[in-house]
Design a protein around this motif. Structure first.
Motif, PDB file in Angstrom:
ATOM      1  N   THR A 270       0.843  -1.192   0.000  1.00 38.96           N
ATOM      2  CA  THR A 270       0.000   0.000   0.000  1.00 38.96           C
ATOM      3  C   THR A 270       0.882   1.246   0.000  1.00 38.96           C
ATOM      4  OG1 THR A 270      -1.881   1.072   1.096  1.00 38.96           O
ATOM      5  CG2 THR A 270      -0.211   0.063   2.527  1.00 38.96           C
ATOM      6  N   THR A 271       0.255   2.408   0.034  1.00 39.63           N
ATOM      7  CA  THR A 271       0.985   3.679   0.007  1.00 39.63           C
ATOM      8  C   THR A 271       0.382   4.652   1.010  1.00 39.63           C
ATOM      9  OG1 THR A 271      -0.461   4.688  -1.655  1.00 39.63           O
ATOM     10  CG2 THR A 271       1.431   3.387  -2.472  1.00 39.63           C
ATOM     11  N   TRP A 272       1.124   5.696   1.307  1.00 38.79           N
ATOM     12  CA  TRP A 272       0.632   6.729   2.198  1.00 38.79           C
ATOM     13  C   TRP A 272      -0.649   7.358   1.646  1.00 38.79           C
ATOM     14  CZ3 TRP A 272      -0.132   9.271   6.441  1.00 38.79           C
ATOM     15  CH2 TRP A 272      -0.510  10.607   6.407  1.00 38.79           C
ATOM     16  N   THR A 273      -0.663   7.691   0.353  1.00 45.03           N
ATOM     17  CA  THR A 273      -1.837   8.325  -0.250  1.00 45.03           C
ATOM     18  C   THR A 273      -3.060   7.431  -0.150  1.00 45.03           C
ATOM     19  OG1 THR A 273      -0.440   9.543  -1.794  1.00 45.03           O
ATOM     20  CG2 THR A 273      -2.762   9.316  -2.374  1.00 45.03           C
ATOM     21  N   ARG A 274      -2.874   6.147  -0.407  1.00 46.69           N
ATOM     22  CA  ARG A 274      -3.994   5.212  -0.337  1.00 46.69           C
ATOM     23  C   ARG A 274      -4.537   5.110   1.081  1.00 46.69           C
ATOM     24  NH1 ARG A 274      -2.423  -0.404  -2.624  1.00 46.69           N
ATOM     25  NH2 ARG A 274      -2.074   0.945  -4.431  1.00 46.69           N
ATOM     26  N   GLU A 275      -3.649   5.042   2.063  1.00 42.10           N
ATOM     27  CA  GLU A 275      -4.094   4.937   3.458  1.00 42.10           C
ATOM     28  C   GLU A 275      -4.765   6.213   3.929  1.00 42.10           C
ATOM     29  OE1 GLU A 275      -4.249   2.118   5.069  1.00 42.10           O
ATOM     30  OE2 GLU A 275      -3.391   1.226   3.261  1.00 42.10           O
ATOM     31  N   LEU A 276      -4.261   7.367   3.468  1.00 38.08           N
ATOM     32  CA  LEU A 276      -4.878   8.639   3.835  1.00 38.08           C
ATOM     33  C   LEU A 276      -6.285   8.730   3.251  1.00 38.08           C
ATOM     34  CD1 LEU A 276      -4.724  11.429   5.133  1.00 38.08           C
ATOM     35  CD2 LEU A 276      -3.594  12.269   3.053  1.00 38.08           C
ATOM     36  N   ASP A 277      -6.442   8.332   1.988  1.00 41.15           N
ATOM     37  CA  ASP A 277      -7.767   8.324   1.370  1.00 41.15           C
ATOM     38  C   ASP A 277      -8.704   7.370   2.106  1.00 41.15           C
ATOM     39  OD1 ASP A 277      -7.487  10.227  -0.552  1.00 41.15           O
ATOM     40  OD2 ASP A 277      -7.231   8.862  -2.242  1.00 41.15           O
ATOM     41  N   ARG A 278      -8.176   6.203   2.487  1.00 41.68           N
ATOM     42  CA  ARG A 278      -9.009   5.215   3.175  1.00 41.68           C
ATOM     43  C   ARG A 278      -9.501   5.758   4.512  1.00 41.68           C
ATOM     44  NH1 ARG A 278      -8.169  -0.053   5.934  1.00 41.68           N
ATOM     45  NH2 ARG A 278      -5.927   0.275   6.018  1.00 41.68           N
ATOM     46  N   ALA A 279      -8.622   6.402   5.246  1.00 41.62           N
ATOM     47  CA  ALA A 279      -9.013   6.948   6.546  1.00 41.62           C
ATOM     48  C   ALA A 279     -10.015   8.084   6.380  1.00 41.62           C
ATOM     49  CB  ALA A 279      -7.770   7.436   7.290  1.00 41.62           C
ATOM     50  N   ARG A 280      -9.769   8.951   5.404  1.00 37.70           N
ATOM     51  CA  ARG A 280     -10.691  10.071   5.180  1.00 37.70           C
ATOM     52  C   ARG A 280     -12.072   9.575   4.763  1.00 37.70           C
ATOM     53  NH1 ARG A 280      -6.512  14.297   2.130  1.00 37.70           N
ATOM     54  NH2 ARG A 280      -6.241  15.666   3.949  1.00 37.70           N
TER      55      ARG A 280
END
Length: 322
Positions: A270-280
């Motif tokens: 995974t990536t930081w951007t993907r995890e940030l989108d998932r959390a948001r």
């Protein structure tokens, strides 16, 4: 007691070796101080392998299973021990297994008038760590049966799915039977039906009823998320809505560097951007359910966006719609 602590304690690992093994298994130091947190099964399996290697003892799981005395696992143990018979105690262990593990399925069935099988299923496990975890589980069940009844309960036979080890004798000594099979279709203990009717020395109907009510009222045990993606999600749920969230800020929160965090996430696919989108996305969804009349601007702030327009563009990205 947290299961990782039980493994280390029962294996006799203390001091620097204890912390080194916990870190090698990627467990945070504070896990060693907690008593009510369940750790992801992958890390438990890694810990078993590390302990075996550290002690150079291929039978360490049997030895740890033999230390399964009353009280190590809190309420779960006392639900078992206050039952009237061994069969009832095992049934309660099956019913409340999720108090101490989410990775072992346990079921007892009476296949004939003379015998009953207790099947132990590792729900997530492979390799040597899975073999050791299964050895422990079977040894722990037999040890508990002996302690609770005060009788030297000898299973009719023991079955393991794993390949035969070089030495069988430690298994024979642990279980008290020469009928130990390897390469079997299931991991299983076969008890004499008569042994399952043995009364438990600590049977207490009144206390059992009280404990059952306590168990029903308890929330599920806290589970520690030890994947890096999971830790990022936990951090973001705390930090989102509290100003601009960056990877540097989350990395500081997790006591690591942003470069190391990116590498860890990449290792997990995974990536930081993907995890940030998932959390948001999760924050917006929960906010919408909790307050159906919440404005888009309010939801945007909770998710760490500058305005409703930024949230609208993010939703388009999440859904693929324009």
């Amino acid at each position: 007691m947290a299961f990782s602590n039980f493994i280390l304690d029962s294996a006799g690992l203390n001091g620097p070796a204890r912390r080194q093994l916990a870190r090698a298994a990627e467990l945070p130091d504070w896990v060693l101080e907690t008593g009510d947190t369940m750790v992801s099964s992958n890390y438990q399996l890694n810990l078993w392998e590390l302990v075996e290697h550290e002690l150079e003892d291929p039978h360490v799981a049997l030895r740890v299973g033999k230390t399964n005395t009353l009280g190590n696992f809190g309420l779960h143990d006392y639900l078992f021990s206050t039952a009237p018979t061994l069969a009832d105690g095992l049934a309660r262990s099956e019913q409340h297994a999720n108090m101490i593990t989410t990775n072992i399925g346990f079921a007892v069935s009476g296949d004939s008038e003379e015998e009953a099988n207790a099947d132990v299923r590792l729900l997530n496990g492979h390799g040597r760590g899975g073999e050791l975890a299964t050895q422990f589980a079977l040894a722990a069940v037999v040890t508990r049966a002996r302690n609770a009844t005060g009788r030297d309960v000898h299973p009719v036979r023991i079955r393991f799915r794993q390949a035969a080890p070089r030495r069988h004798q430690p298994f024979v000594e642990m279980f008290g039977t020469r009928q130990v099979e390897f390469g079997a279709p299931t991991d299983q203990i076969t008890f004499r039906a008569a042994d399952l009717t043995l009364p438990l020395r600590t049977a207490d109907p009144a206390l059992a009823q009280i404990l059952a009510q306590c168990a029903a009222a308890l929330p599920p045990p806290q589970r520690l998320e030890t994947t890096w993606a999971g830790q990022v999600q936990q951090a973001l749920l705390v930090l989102l809505g509290d100003g601009r969230v960056t990877i540097e800020r989350v990395a500081r929160y997790l006591a690591t560097s942003s470069r190391s965090l990116q590498r860890r996430l990449a290792d997990e696919g995974t990536t930081w951007t993907r995890e940030l989108d998932r959390a948001r996305s999760a924050v917006v969804e929960r906010g919408s359910r909790a307050q159906p009349d919440a404005t888009q601007a309010a939801l945007a702030r909770r998710a760490g966006y500058s305005d409703a327009g930024a949230l609208r563009r993010a939703r388009q990205r999440w859904t693929g719609r324009k």
